[in-house]
Design a protein around this motif. Sequence first.
Motif, mmCIF file in Angstrom:
data_model
loop_
_atom_site.group_PDB
_atom_site.id
_atom_site.type_symbol
_atom_site.label_atom_id
_atom_site.label_comp_id
_atom_site.label_asym_id
_atom_site.label_seq_id
_atom_site.Cartn_x
_atom_site.Cartn_y
_atom_site.Cartn_z
ATOM 1 N N PRO A 75 0.785 -1.265 0.132
ATOM 2 C CA PRO A 75 -0.033 -0.054 0.088
ATOM 3 C C PRO A 75 0.857 1.194 -0.038
ATOM 4 O O PRO A 75 0.476 2.234 -0.596
ATOM 5 C CB PRO A 75 -0.993 -0.206 1.172
ATOM 6 N N GLU A 76 1.920 1.437 0.736
ATOM 7 C CA GLU A 76 2.849 2.266 0.665
ATOM 8 C C GLU A 76 3.419 2.701 -0.841
ATOM 9 O O GLU A 76 3.420 3.838 -1.110
ATOM 10 C CB GLU A 76 4.112 2.142 1.589
ATOM 11 N N VAL A 115 2.035 2.113 -3.341
ATOM 12 C CA VAL A 115 0.635 3.034 -4.337
ATOM 13 C C VAL A 115 0.754 4.210 -3.746
ATOM 14 O O VAL A 115 0.353 5.153 -4.647
ATOM 15 C CB VAL A 115 -0.545 1.982 -3.855
ATOM 16 N N ILE A 116 0.715 4.611 -2.512
ATOM 17 C CA ILE A 116 0.893 5.973 -2.322
ATOM 18 C C ILE A 116 1.704 6.726 -3.045
ATOM 19 O O ILE A 116 1.820 7.664 -3.225
ATOM 20 C CB ILE A 116 0.769 6.147 -0.612
ATOM 21 N N VAL A 159 3.843 4.921 6.108
ATOM 22 C CA VAL A 159 3.161 5.806 5.342
ATOM 23 C C VAL A 159 1.681 5.390 4.927
ATOM 24 O O VAL A 159 1.587 4.170 4.979
ATOM 25 C CB VAL A 159 3.920 5.641 3.884
ATOM 26 N N PRO A 174 -5.517 2.283 -2.666
ATOM 27 C CA PRO A 174 -4.138 1.947 -2.104
ATOM 28 C C PRO A 174 -4.052 0.865 -1.343
ATOM 29 O O PRO A 174 -2.789 0.193 -0.995
ATOM 30 C CB PRO A 174 -3.621 3.235 -1.441
ATOM 31 N N GLY A 175 -4.977 0.590 -0.453
ATOM 32 C CA GLY A 175 -4.724 -0.432 0.365
ATOM 33 C C GLY A 175 -4.946 0.120 1.854
ATOM 34 O O GLY A 175 -5.016 1.562 1.810
ATOM 35 N N HIS A 225 -3.291 0.471 6.056
ATOM 36 C CA HIS A 225 -2.690 -0.101 7.247
ATOM 37 C C HIS A 225 -3.315 -0.073 8.531
ATOM 38 O O HIS A 225 -2.901 -0.723 9.421
ATOM 39 C CB HIS A 225 -1.465 0.851 7.396
#
Lengths: 421, 152
Positions: free
Chosen positions: A336-337, A339-340, B71, B146-147, B149
């Motif tokens: 996910p990071e 993607v960000i 992040v 994005p998913g 966390h």
Amino acid sequence: MPRNAQQWLQPLNVPADHFINSKVYTDVSIFESERKKIFGNCWKFACHESELEKPGDYRTSSVAGIPVVIIRGADGGIRTFLNACPHRGASLVTTPRGNARNLTCFFHLWSFNHKGDCVSITRPEGYQEANVQKEACGLRSVKTAVKLGMVFINLSDDAEDFDTYVGDIMDCLEEPMGTKPLEVFHYHSVKMTANWKQWQETNMELYHEWGHTVNRTTSIAAKGYHERKWRIHPNGHGSLDPFRVAYENYAGWEARDSLELPGLTPGEFRVVDLFPNTSIIIRATSVRIDTSTPLAPGLMLLEQRGLGVKGESAFDRNRRRNEHNQLWGPLGRNLPEDVIFVEAVEKSIRHGASPFGLFARRENLLAQDDEIMRCYYRAWSDRMGLKASDPFDEIPAESPTSAHMTSARHGNGISVSARAS
Amino acid sequence: MSICNEQMRGLIGRTCLSLDEENYESFLKNCTDRFSYRVTTYSPELGKEMVWLEHDRQGYELLLKMLPQHVRLQGRFTRQAVVCDVAPDENDGATVISQLTVVHTDLDGESRLLLAGRYVDKVESGESGPLLASREVRLDTRVLGPGIHMPI
């Protein structure tokens, strides 16, 4: 010191293959050209053979918007066809997976066997006067190759064969992926506000690992990270020497010292990036395969698969799956990071705020050397007939950078056809 | 101590509010010592069930501890859980199924639906009321941007 608007629009004084013009990500004409010149001619990962276990099993995919169906025939062979009925163009199959004795179009019930032959036309006598016969109405076949269980497809009839295309760059995968049968246990997709090339960059440009907490602690801080080298293939592919990741450096994680895939040592990391848009990443116990579909210049679909050993115990699978999920998947600590990161770049290049991206790191092909990026964009430039640094010849001749332009293509002194010494 | 449906609803609601506030200490006070957490979904592409995250209480606490280092998708996540079914068990506990939606509101104040799914919660009777023994987040949504966390 800060630069004014005019200075900002000039690239740094580096060789021309050390930066990328952001228009390669945003320009519509380039995007359309890529669909023909790259996706119309390059091998693309489509699925894993475990997704086509039995005769008649099929799986859908697409290449730059062209829908395809991959099917295992009664003879065990895997073939690919456009997912379009030759009659009126309707989708032949409408679910992502399934099993079919024949592919029968749900619109007018024309039917096709696993080899793509048209075997039945509904009420055929209506076509007698026009002399339309089923023998001439087969499906459009797509070149298909299976390597280490991975199914690759190519839309071009004239494509070079797959083994020639990839050379020896996948050799490092043969033991971990070719010894025991593997199967896909994880699949997810991400619709990303980014150009499709940006994702491939993320899997090649390892300098960005500084941005990930997990990668900083388990990789960059581990012994040997900066000692391994890239192997680079002139077609734009690359692989990186093996390396032991110290997973135990991250709070609460354990070392990956069991369940390694065949041929791997504890914690071993391997990666192979294939031009234009496939990455195969192994982290000791599981394999991740990424591929992307370009949807628009600033929009892409990422598909990520996770693979483990077929037929293993539930206990082993749970451990393997949990180790996969630690970093990857939509709730992992790494993916996910990325993607960000990628979407943050797209946000600034979308309307030209950032005119260039810099790929100027030279570390004798060590892990964070950008040569893999430069090689990728040399392959891109060769196929597109455009300079990635200046696709529309806009950089003024008097620019300091222009002095580098003529010698840029292989001007860094590093051979791209073999491992540098 | 026998627990009533109203207490179950109160527990599910409190866990949502704690997670929304990113007040994980408060969330964990509503969980047993053996709390476990899973995020699951079904893949039509593979024809298989998938587990996307799985932790015991210790692993869950470590995940929370490391969150500030990462992040992340910025903004606020708001959970709407509607308790739909409470099935009592033999030990004064229950399985509670709630319909779930999570809305993400970014730093510009724009909200969008992040995901739809269900909570499947095992609830046990504690000394001062019901506690979460396990939570399965059963996702319908499989494309999560994005998913994420944060715990869902």
